[in-house]
Scaffold this active site. Sequence first.
Site, PDB file in Angstrom:
ATOM      1  N   GLU A  19       4.696  -1.466   0.449  1.00  0.00           N
ATOM      2  CA  GLU A  19       5.743  -2.368   0.947  1.00  0.00           C
ATOM      3  C   GLU A  19       5.630  -3.754   0.312  1.00  0.00           C
ATOM      4  O   GLU A  19       6.636  -4.441   0.131  1.00  0.00           O
ATOM      5  CB  GLU A  19       5.667  -2.474   2.475  1.00  0.00           C
ATOM      6  CG  GLU A  19       5.855  -1.154   3.210  1.00  0.00           C
ATOM      7  CD  GLU A  19       7.115  -0.405   2.816  1.00  0.00           C
ATOM      8  OE1 GLU A  19       8.111  -1.075   2.447  1.00  0.00           O
ATOM      9  OE2 GLU A  19       7.095   0.839   2.837  1.00  0.00           O
ATOM     10  N   HIS A  22       7.757  -3.804  -2.801  1.00  0.00           N
ATOM     11  CA  HIS A  22       9.173  -4.029  -2.470  1.00  0.00           C
ATOM     12  C   HIS A  22       9.412  -5.500  -2.129  1.00  0.00           C
ATOM     13  O   HIS A  22      10.366  -6.120  -2.607  1.00  0.00           O
ATOM     14  CB  HIS A  22       9.572  -3.175  -1.261  1.00  0.00           C
ATOM     15  CG  HIS A  22       9.618  -1.697  -1.531  1.00  0.00           C
ATOM     16  ND1 HIS A  22      10.246  -1.157  -2.621  1.00  0.00           N
ATOM     17  CD2 HIS A  22       9.130  -0.646  -0.816  1.00  0.00           C
ATOM     18  CE1 HIS A  22      10.131   0.170  -2.592  1.00  0.00           C
ATOM     19  NE2 HIS A  22       9.460   0.494  -1.502  1.00  0.00           N
TER      20      HIS A  22
END
Length: 419
Positions: A19, A22
Amino acid sequence: MSTVIAFIVIFGALVFFHELGHFIFAKRAGILCREFAIGFGPKVFAHKRGETVYTLRLLPLGGYVRMAGEDPEMVDLKAGHRIGVILNDREEIVKIIVNGKDRYPQARVIEVENADLEHQLIIRGYEDGEEEIKTFPIHREAVISEDGVESQISPWDRQFASKTLGQRAMAIFAGPLFNFILAFVVFVLIAIIQGVPTNEPELGKLTSDGAAKESGLMEGDKVISINGQGVASWDDIVTVIQKNPQAEIDFTVERDGEAMDIPVTPKVREIEDQKIGIIGVHSPVEKSFFGSISYGAKETYFWTVEITRLLGKLVTGQFSIDMLSGPVGIYVSTDTVAKSGIMNLMKWAGVLSINLGIMNLLPLPALDGGRLLFFLVEALRGKPIDRQKEGMVHFVGFALLMLLMIVVTWNDIQRFFLQ
């Protein structure tokens, strides 16, 4: 308990770095990231820093970065809505109160005529007690309060869909990319700590219960010959040992400048129904920074190819879905690996990180690879696919993935606990 901690730390680290990829590239593109979440379901912990809420959620099955524009944006302010607004010194709206205006006595009440929270950033309407329409500019970082919950508005240029195809693709691809980077870093750390295996004809560390230690061989012994045949590399030593399970072989080694003859009887290990000899000795190692970098790259490449090969077997039917493992299977494997030492546990984390990266790159709906596939179609046709249609495909794909997860988890439970 130690296995539980190891599993949480490893799985949490893999999801976090995925994550984080991202998140970093979305922020670099100027996308408003509303939430950085580890896990799904109800919030266990939440902390807001800047414009992002960092949350830890109850179900440790993944994570997500909620980017502006990926979900329906905010409240649709229509004509006739009565809202409260708080203005700054420059007469810009910094807070829009959809309901609960009584909590904000300083708020000015406006009956909305029209509003644009994405492009023009204005609200036009009638202020209480006045008959003339006023136009109120909205600050780019204004918040909307609804039922006491505040959310920052996202101008069009802060939304995911407003970015170039390359920026959007990189924000999605960065998640799996960071898993490969994490694996590379882990393998480099392993090499720095314990050294890089070499192909020299020497003995590395000996296991406490191996035939090598029992026979009198020692770490650092240089192997000159085995059964009278000269050896030039570690691979030569391994080949002879593996071909002679339970058969005595004569090692001639050099130790402290003197040659010594030591007989050794390899023990037996079965691998894929084949019996091979083992004597409980590791390959020699050397410590080198650049060698560690090279080792990290080679290990990352090796496991990427190996996992991709196994996935290919799954597609061609050579590998049964019953052999797949989910969270339960990973937990059981983590328990086994944890008992063999911290280095093996680190290597296991690296392999899992590569596996997570590859799985997310599969061109399936709801996965990063599925989204990248839609970007490829967009590049070929010159315009994006309708967002509602794409959203429906991802929704169906997510439902099927959850079904597959249930099936795999049930298979794990049967395999490890019900047999």
